[in-house]
Design an enzyme around this catalytic site. Structure first.
Site, PDB file in Angstrom:
ATOM      1  N   LEU A 512       0.898  -1.319   0.000  1.00 43.20           N
ATOM      2  CA  LEU A 512       0.099   0.036  -0.116  1.00 43.20           C
ATOM      3  C   LEU A 512       0.889   1.121   0.120  1.00 43.20           C
ATOM      4  O   LEU A 512       0.481   2.320  -0.429  1.00 43.20           O
ATOM      5  CB  LEU A 512      -0.883  -0.018   1.189  1.00 43.20           C
ATOM      6  N   GLY A 513       2.067   1.075   0.573  1.00 45.54           N
ATOM      7  CA  GLY A 513       2.934   2.299   0.638  1.00 45.54           C
ATOM      8  C   GLY A 513       4.283   1.928   1.259  1.00 45.54           C
ATOM      9  O   GLY A 513       4.329   0.822   1.758  1.00 45.54           O
ATOM     10  N   ALA A 516      10.816   5.168   4.261  1.00 42.06           N
ATOM     11  CA  ALA A 516      12.361   4.959   4.383  1.00 42.06           C
ATOM     12  C   ALA A 516      12.383   4.028   5.644  1.00 42.06           C
ATOM     13  O   ALA A 516      13.429   2.945   5.739  1.00 42.06           O
ATOM     14  CB  ALA A 516      12.767   6.308   5.042  1.00 42.06           C
ATOM     15  N   ASP A 631       4.874  14.252  12.250  1.00 40.96           N
ATOM     16  CA  ASP A 631       5.120  14.318  10.800  1.00 40.96           C
ATOM     17  C   ASP A 631       3.672  14.354   9.861  1.00 40.96           C
ATOM     18  O   ASP A 631       3.207  13.486   9.366  1.00 40.96           O
ATOM     19  CB  ASP A 631       5.546  12.791  10.221  1.00 40.96           C
TER      20      ASP A 631
END
Ligand SMILES: *[C@@H]1O[C@H](CO)[C@@H](O)[C@H](O)[C@H]1NC(C)=O
Ligand SMILES: *[C@@H]1O[C@H](CO)[C@@H](O)[C@H](O)[C@H]1NC(C)=O
Ligand SMILES: *[C@@H]1O[C@H](CO)[C@@H](O)[C@H](O)[C@H]1NC(C)=O
Ligand SMILES: *[C@@H]1O[C@H](CO)[C@@H](O)[C@H](O)[C@H]1NC(C)=O
Ligand SMILES: *[C@@H]1O[C@H](CO)[C@@H](O)[C@H](O)[C@H]1NC(C)=O
Ligand SMILES: *[C@@H]1O[C@H](CO)[C@@H](O)[C@H](O)[C@H]1NC(C)=O
Ligand SMILES: *[C@@H]1O[C@H](CO)[C@@H](O)[C@H](O)[C@H]1NC(C)=O
Ligand SMILES: *[C@@H]1O[C@H](CO)[C@@H](O)[C@H](O)[C@H]1NC(C)=O
Ligand SMILES: *[C@@H]1O[C@H](CO)[C@@H](O)[C@H](O)[C@H]1NC(C)=O
Length: 795
Positions: A512-513, A516, A631
Site C-alpha cells: 500500500l505504501g 524509509a 510528521d
C-alpha cells in the site's frame, strides 16, 4: 525603671558583642602551626569564615590539602596542593620556624612545599578572597595560592602569561585530567585537550586569537572575566555575564568535561531571588564542545566509541551507542565497549548474516574512517559494511558512504551533522539497550518514516531523505494512574505471530505504501470467521531499538482512542520482526484525495481540516501520554469508507521522562511541513505539529500543494508565503480563484488567518491545537496574525 531596663539591655548587647568577637578568633598562621589530616576537621578559616584551608577526605584514607567554600553545604574545592598525590591520614601541613611551609606524610616524607619568591616567611593567612598567602613580617606576600591555580579562578584573581588551569579527571577525582586552559607566553588564551597522562597538548578547541597582545586574565571584583593587553586595554571577555560579588559566591572552573564555566551561588536566600541555593552557570566556553574537538589522535570530547551531544542544560553528555556499554560506570568519559563479540573475519565463519545495524541520525565519528565511497545508495553502503569485518560503523550522508573502524573517535550528535550513522551490532545482542553514562537515559531516537507515498514521488523522496522523524512522548501528570508495568500493550490489542501476518498479507504481496523505515501491506485477518481487511505495517529491520521499547510504543499507541485516529488492532514482535496491524482505510490518503484532477468539495475539505485538528488536539492534550506526531502531512491523513479523516503513523513513539520532553534534536530538510525549529537546534515541542497542521490547513483551503513549481508568478510557488502576501494585500480571493463555495463562506478569511497563526516561525506565537480547534469552531475571535517570518531574527 525605664533607665534600668535600657541599661540591662545595653549590658546584654555589649556582652553579646564581646562574645561574638571572641567566639570566632581569626588568627595568623604562625611558626609551628600545623594541621593534621584526620577525621577531626581542623582548618584555618578566613576572617569571614567563607573560605577554609585544610584537609578534605576524598577517598577512604586519601586526603587533599585544599581550599574550599566553607559556608555552603556542597563541597566546592577551589585549590589543592596535592591533587595527583592524595595523602594518608596523619599527614601534616606545617609552617616551620626556618620559613618552610610543607606538606609531609606520616613518615615525614615531603609531599609538597610552597616555593617562596624570597626568604623571610613569618606567617600565613587564609584571606576572604579565597587566597591563602604566606608573607614576611611587613606583610609582603612571598607565596599565594592565587599564583598556582589548579582548575579554578576566583574574583580578584588574575592569571598571568604561562598561567594554567588543568581540569580534574572526573567529577569526583581531583587529579589532573584531560583539558588545559592557558594564557600562553605568546599572548594567546587557549583551551587544549591534553595528551593524558603526559603534559603535552593535542588539540586547541578554543582560543582568543590574541597572539602578541594577551597579557593577563582578570576575574574582577564585579564578576567579569576578561583578557587584557599589557597597556590595560580589554581584548576579550571570557565570561561577560556578571553577578554581584556581594550577593553571590563565584568561581570560574575548567571542568572535567573541558568546558570553562562561570558559576554563581547565592550567599543568602535573600540574594537568591528565586534562584536555587546551588551553583548555577552564568556563562561557559566553548558553546558546543562536542562540535569543537576533532582531533586526529585522542578520543575527542568524550571517550572512544562514545558520542557527545549537548543536553538541554547545555552540558555535553557522553553516551554509548546501542549495544555498547560504558567502560567505567564511574567515569562517563572512559569510553564505550561493544557488548557483543566482534565480527569474525574468518571466511569460514560466515558471520555476515549475524550482524545488523541500528541507525542514529545526525551522528558522526569524524576521522575514524578507513574507506570512503562517493555516489552510492544507502543499501549498498549498508551491505559493504556488513560484508567487512573491520567495519564498525558506516556513515551515510548525501550519497556518500564512509566505513569507520575501532576505536571510534570524536563522536558527536548534532543537528548540523546531517546524514546518519549505521552502527553495526550482533543480532543476538540486538535487544540490549544503550547503557551510557549515568546521564544515559537520553532520547535515543526512534526513527519512523512516512508510510504512504503520495502522488508526488519526487517531493516525497525529497522529504523522506530530509525528514528524520522523531515522535516524542512524555508522561504528563495525569498519567500517574498508568500501571507500573506500562509496557504491556492494552487489552484490545492482539498479538500476532509473524506467520499469521505472512498468511494474512499473502506473503506481503500487496504493497500500500513504502517509507524509509517501513512498508505497509494490505491483508485480511480472520477473527471468529469474520474477515477484516487490515493494513500491516512492517518496520524495517532495526528501525526500533528493542523489544521493551517496541512494546512501549505499541502500548502508547494502543491507549489512544479517538475517531480521528487510525486504530491500532495488533502487533507482532517475533524475533527481528516488528509489525503493526491497523484498520484498513479504504479511501486512501488525503494526498491522493486532495491533489487529484477534480477539486474536492469545500465543505468536505473543511471537515477533513476539523477532523485533523481534533485528532491532533487529542494526541496533544487528551491521551494519557502526550504524543507529538512530528510528521503531519497529507500522506499521513487517511480516509475511511465515509471519507472521515483519520491521522495515521502517530506514536511510533518513545516514551520519554518528563524532563526529557524538551529535547533538542534536529533534522535537516527543506521547507515543507517541517517547523523551522527543527533546523535551529531549538527544543521540539507539540508546536511542531501546529506548524505542520497550518501548512496542511492552507493546502486544504486552497486545494493545492504547499510547493508548486508550475505557477504563473514566482511568488506563488510557496503556498505559505503566497497566503501571507495575499492576506497582507487584502487579496485573499486569489488563493481560491474559481472556488465559489469557498469565496461565499463567511468564515473563509478567518480560516486563512488561523492557518497563518499556525505557521508562525516562533513556536511560542503559534496557538496550541486546543486553541486552534476553538478558533476554527468560532468560539473565540481570531486576532490579526503577524508576519510568520517577523520573529525569525530573534531565534
Ligand atoms: C598577622 O601578622 C601580620 C604581620 O605580623 C600583622 O600585621 C597582622 O596584624 C596579623 N594579623 C592578625 C589577625 O593577627
Ligand atoms: C567538622 O566540621 C563540621 C562543620 O564545620 C562540624 O559540624 C563538625 O563538628 C566538625 N567535626 C569535628 C570532628 O571537629
Ligand atoms: C619583606 O620583604 C620585603 C621585600 O623583599 C622587604 O622589603 C622587607 O624589608 C621585608 N620585611 C621584613 C620585616 O623582613
Ligand atoms: C615580626 O614582627 C614582630 C613585631 O612587629 C616581632 O615581634 C616578631 O619577632 C617579628 N618576627 C620575626 C620572625 O621577625
Ligand atoms: C584518579 O584518576 C587517575 C587517572 O586515571 C588515577 O590514576 C587515580 O587513581 C584516580 N584517583 C582516584 C582517587 O580514584
Ligand atoms: C593597547 O594594546 C593593544 C594590543 O597590544 C593595542 O591594540 C591598543 O591599541 C593599545 N592601546 C593603547 C591605548 O595603547
Ligand atoms: C570589572 O570589569 C568590568 C568590565 O570591564 C567593568 O565594567 C567594571 O567596572 C570592573 N569592576 C571593577 C571593580 O574593576
Ligand atoms: C552479546 O553476544 C555475545 C556473543 O554473542 C555474548 O558473549 C554476550 O554476553 C552478549 N551480550 C549481551 C548483553 O547479551
Ligand atoms: C535511567 O533508567 C533507569 C531504568 O529505567 C533508571 O533506574 C534510572 O534512574 C534512569 N536514570 C536517569 C538519569 O534518568
Amino acid at each position: 525603671m525605664a533607665f534600668a531596663v535600657s541599661s540591662i539591655m545595653l549590658f546584654v548587647l555589649l556582652f553579646l558583642l564581646a562574645l561574638s568577637a571572641t567566639s570566632q578568633p581569626y588568627r595568623n598562621v604562625t611558626f609551628g602551626s600545623s594541621l593534621t589530616a584526620n577525621n577531626a576537621n581542623s582548618t584555618w578559616l578566613s576572617p569571614s569564615g567563607e573560605f577554609a584551608f585544610g584537609f578534605q577526605q576524598i577517598i577512604q584514607g586519601g586526603y587533599l590539602l585544599a581550599i574550599w567554600f566553607n559556608k555552603i553545604p556542597e563541597r566546592t574545592i577551589v585549590w589543592s596542593a596535592n591533587r595527583d598525590n592524595l595523602v594518608q591520614e596523619g599527614s601534616k601541613v606545617q609552617l616551620f620556624a626556618d620559613g618552610r611551609f610543607e606538606l609531609s606524610d606520616p613518615r615525614g616524607q615531603q609531599i609538597w612545599a610552597a616555593t617562596l619568591s624570597r626568604v623571610g616567611l613569618t606567617y600565613g593567612a587564609m584571606l576572604d578572597t579565597g587566597n591563602f598567602v604566606l608573607a614576611n613580617n611587613s606583610s609582603v606576600v612571598l607565596w599565594q595560592s592565587f599564583d598556582e591555580p589548579t582548575d579554578t579562578l576566583l574574583p580578584t584573581q588574575t592569571m598571568n602569561q604561562d598561567g594554567r588551569l588543568v581540569s580534574s579527571f572526573s567529577e569526583t577525582n581531583y587529579s589532573r585530567g584531560r583539558f588545559l586552559f592557558t594564557l600562553q607566553t605568546d599572548g594567546n588564551l587557549v583551551s587544549y585537550t591534553r595528551n593524558f597522562p603526559t603534559d603535552d597538548v593535542i588539540f586547541a578547541y578554543w582560543s582568543t586569537q590574541t597572539l602578541g597582545s594577551g597579557f593577563q586574565v582578570i576575574f574582577n571584583q564585579s564578576g567579569y572575566i576578561f583578557l587584557v593587553a599589557k597597556n590595560g586595554s580589554l581584548l576579550n571577555y571570557v565570561a561577560s555575564n556578571a553577578a554581584s560579588t556581594s550577593q553571590f559566591y563565584q568561581r570560574a572552573i575548567l571542568e572535567y568535561d573541558g568546558v570553562l564555566r562561570h558559576y554563581v551561588y547565592p550567599k543568602s536566600a535573600n540574594s537568591a531571588g528565586g534562584r536555587a541555593m546551588a551553583w548555577s552557570t552564568m556563562d561557559f566556553i566553548p558553546s558546543n564542545i562536542c562540535m569543537r574537538i576533532t582531533q586526529s589522535t585522542g578520543s575527542g570530547a568524550c571517550g572512544f566509541n562514545s558520542f557527545c551531544s549537548l543536553g538541554t542544560d547545555q552540558m555535553p553528555n557522553c553516551d554509548c551507542p546501542v549495544g555498547y556499554s560504558v567502560v567505567d560506570p564511574n567515569d562517563r568519559m572512559s569510553g564505550c565497549q561493544p557488548k557483543f563479540a566482534p565480527q569474525n573475519c574468518d571466511e569460514e565463519a560466515h558471520e555476515t548474516d549475524l550482524f545488523s545495524f541500528t541507525e542514529m541520525p545526525n551522528t558522526d565519528w569524524p576521522l575514524s574512517d578507513y574507506a570512503y565511497f562517493k555516489q552510492v545508495r544507502e543499501d549498498w553502503c549498508r551491505q559493504v559494511c556488513l560484508d567487512d569485518c573491520f567495519c564498525a560503523v558506516a556513515i551515510y550522508r548525501d550519497g556518500n558512504c564512509w566505513k569507520k573502524k575501532y576505536p571510534l573517535s570524536n563522536g558527536r550528535v548534532d543537528s548540523s551533522v546531517g546524514g546518519k550513522a549505521l552502527i553495526k551490532i550482533r543480532k543476538n545482542n540486538a535487544t540490549t539497550h544503550s547503557s551510557g553514562s549515568k546521564k544515559g537515559n537520553r532520547s535515543t531516537l526512534i526513527v519512523t518514516g512516512s508510510v504512504f507515498l503520495g502522488s508526488s514521488m519526487l517531493l516525497n523522496l525529497l522529504l523522506l531523505s530530509c525528514l528524520l522523524l522523531y515522535v516524542l512522548c512524555f508522561n504528563q501528570q495525569k498519567s500517574r494512574r498508568l500501571q507500573p508495568n506500562q509496557v504491556l500493550p492494552g487489552p484490545n490489542i492482539r498479538r500476532f505471530g509473524f506467520k499469521k501476518l505472512q498468511e494474512a498479507t499473502n506473503g506481503f504481496k500487496e504493497e500500500l505504501g513504502r517509507g524509509a523505515y517501513s512498508t505497509v501491506y494490505k491483508g485480511i485477518v480472520k477473527n471468529d470467521n469474520i474477515e477484516n481487511v487490515v493494513a500491516v505495517k512492517k518496520l524495517h529491520k532495526m528501525a526500533t531499538e528493542g523489544e521493551q521499547e517496541f512494546k512501549a510504543e505499541v502500548s502508547s499507541i494502543s491507549r489512544t482512542n479517538h475517531k480521528n485516529l487510525v486504530q491500532l488492532l495488533g502487533y507482532c514482535d517475533e524475533g527481528q520482526n516488528r509489525l503493526l496491524v491497523y484498520e484498513f482505510m479504504s479511501n486512501g490518503s488525503l494526498s491522493n484525495f486532495l491533489f487529484q484532477s477534480s477539486r474536492p468539495n469545500w465543505y468536505k475539505r473543511l471537515q477533513i481540516a476539523f477532523a485533523t485538528a481534533r485528532g491532533l488536539c487529542y494526541l496533544h492534550e487528551e491521551c494519557n501520554n502526550q504524543i507529538i506526531h512530528c510528521d503531519i502531512k497529507p500522506q499521513n491523513i487517511l480516509l475511511d469508507e465515509s471519507f472521515t479523516a483519520k491521522i495515521s503513523d502517530f506514536g511510533i513513539a518513545k516514551l520519554l521522562k518528563p524532563d526529557q520532553s524538551r529535547t533538542t534534536t534536529g533534522i535537516r530538510g527543506t521547507k515543507g511541513y517541517v517547523a523551522p525549529e527543527w533546523f535551529r537546534n531549538l527544543p521540539v515541542t507539540s508546536k511542531v505539529d501546529v506548524y505542520s497542521f497550518g501548512i496542511l490547513f492552507l493546502e486544504l483551503i486552497c486545494c493545492r500543494k504547499n510547493f508548486e513549481r508550475d505557477v504563473e508568478v514566482e511568488t506563488e510557488m510557496i503556498l505559505a508565503d503566497f497566503a501571507y502576501d495575499c492576506y497582507k494585500d487584502g487579496t485573499l480571493h486569489l488563493l481560491v480563484a474559481n472556488d465559489e463555495e469557498a469565496l461565499n463562506d463567511k468564515r473563509f478569511d478567518k480560516f486563512v488567518m488561523i492557518a497563518i497563526w499556525c505557521i508562525q516561525e516562533d513556536p511560542a506565537l503559534r496557538p496550541t491545537m486546543k486553541r486552534v480547534v476553538q478558533l476554527m469552531e468560532g468560539s473565540v475571535e481570531v486576532p490579526i496574525p503577524p508576519d510568520p517570518a517577523s520573529s525569525i531574527t530573534s531565534m
